[in-house]
Write a protein that holds these residues in place. Structure first.
Motif, PDB file in Angstrom:
ATOM      1  N   SER A   9       0.865  -1.187   0.000  1.00 30.68           N
ATOM      2  CA  SER A   9       0.000   0.000   0.000  1.00 30.68           C
ATOM      3  C   SER A   9       0.902   1.239   0.000  1.00 30.68           C
ATOM      4  O   SER A   9       1.709   1.430   0.911  1.00 30.68           O
ATOM      5  CB  SER A   9      -0.884   0.011   1.251  1.00 30.68           C
ATOM      6  N   ARG A  48      -9.503   0.983   6.529  1.00 27.03           N
ATOM      7  CA  ARG A  48      -8.399   1.284   5.612  1.00 27.03           C
ATOM      8  C   ARG A  48      -7.072   1.264   6.349  1.00 27.03           C
ATOM      9  O   ARG A  48      -6.996   1.611   7.535  1.00 27.03           O
ATOM     10  CB  ARG A  48      -8.577   2.677   5.002  1.00 27.03           C
ATOM     11  N   ILE A  49      -6.042   0.908   5.584  1.00 27.39           N
ATOM     12  CA  ILE A  49      -4.678   1.039   6.079  1.00 27.39           C
ATOM     13  C   ILE A  49      -4.069   2.277   5.410  1.00 27.39           C
ATOM     14  O   ILE A  49      -4.481   2.629   4.293  1.00 27.39           O
ATOM     15  CB  ILE A  49      -3.839  -0.230   5.769  1.00 27.39           C
ATOM     16  N   ASP A  62      -5.111   7.478   8.472  1.00 21.66           N
ATOM     17  CA  ASP A  62      -4.902   8.258   7.245  1.00 21.66           C
ATOM     18  C   ASP A  62      -3.445   8.739   7.174  1.00 21.66           C
ATOM     19  O   ASP A  62      -2.967   9.435   8.076  1.00 21.66           O
ATOM     20  CB  ASP A  62      -5.855   9.455   7.152  1.00 21.66           C
ATOM     21  N   SER A  63      -2.792   8.390   6.065  1.00 21.11           N
ATOM     22  CA  SER A  63      -1.347   8.669   5.984  1.00 21.11           C
ATOM     23  C   SER A  63      -1.030  10.155   6.153  1.00 21.11           C
ATOM     24  O   SER A  63      -0.035  10.516   6.785  1.00 21.11           O
ATOM     25  CB  SER A  63      -0.764   8.123   4.681  1.00 21.11           C
TER      26      SER A  63
END
Ligand SMILES: N[C@@H](CCC(=O)N[C@@H](CS)C(=O)NCC(=O)O)C(=O)O
Length: 201
Positions: A9, A48-49, A62-63
């Motif tokens: 990802s 989510r990742i 969230d990145s």
């Protein structure tokens, strides 16, 4: 600190690279958003990742939000995203464009992977990939071949995000060798550095 997500990802990997650059020790649980739904949802209700579990037990998701915290906590006087001014705006803009490229590539992939073949709408896939390629062309036009970094004369989040984005775009069929040779050369150079290599999927 625990990073949840697989490095294939791009969103998870940019967090892993950022942690490595800042020298923050962390463990990683290689969970996938689709393959490990229940476990991922236990950390992020959206499923989510990446998610990042801090030593305090707090979980960030969230990145962009995770990286914002890492910049604040570990970036010192030279965070990967500058704290203010024109340089901050420039890094945020390019990074947002590349995150959009990742999203468009994944929308195209999901259309093919998550719908019955008779319901796959090819024009939607083509449109997503055209948007991704267009954004990458704009980034290619910014690259000064003699400069070691994408934007400023130092490593920034634009470079970190460029590495994961170019890799995904290439995997999804955008021929960066031919169409974005400057971006390809820059990200290949960066990807060879140990701080990037350690999270290579
Ligand atoms: N904006 C989010 C995007 C995260 C994202 O889309 N992750 C993908 C994996 S690459 C995922 O978990 N997808 C599962 C899903 O959407 O159900 C970020 O920057 O962290």
């Amino acid at each position: 600190m625990l990073l949840i997500g697989v490095n294939r990802s791009p969103f998870t990997r940019r967090v892993a690279i950022t942690l490595n650059i800042y020298g923050v020790p962390f463990e990683q649980r290689a969970l996938s958003g689709f393959g490990d739904r229940a476990e991922v949802r236990a950390s992020n209700p959206l499923g989510r990742i990446p998610a990042l579990v801090l030593d305090s037990g707090e979980t960030l998701i969230d990145s962009d939000a995770i990286i914002d915290h890492l910049d604040e906590a570990y970036g010192g006087d030279q965070p990967l995203t500058p704290r203010e001014g024109a340089n901050r705006r420039a890094v945020l803009k390019v990074t947002a464009m590349m995150m959009g490229v990742c999203e468009k590539c994944l929308h195209a992939a999901y259309e093919g992977n998550h719908r019955p073949s008779e319901k796959v709408h090819r024009p939607w896939i083509d449109d997503c990939m055209a948007q991704a390629a267009n954004a990458l062309n704009a980034i290619e036009a910014m690259i000064e071949p003699k400069q070691p970094y994408l934007l400023l004369e130092r490593l920034t989040q634009a470079d970190v995000t460029a590495v994961v984005t170019e890799r995904l775009a290439r995997a999804r069929g955008i021929d960066t060798d031919v169409h974005m040779p400057g971006l390809r050369a820059l990200t290949s150079r960066l990807a060879e550095q140990p701080l990037f290599q350690v999270s290579e999927p």
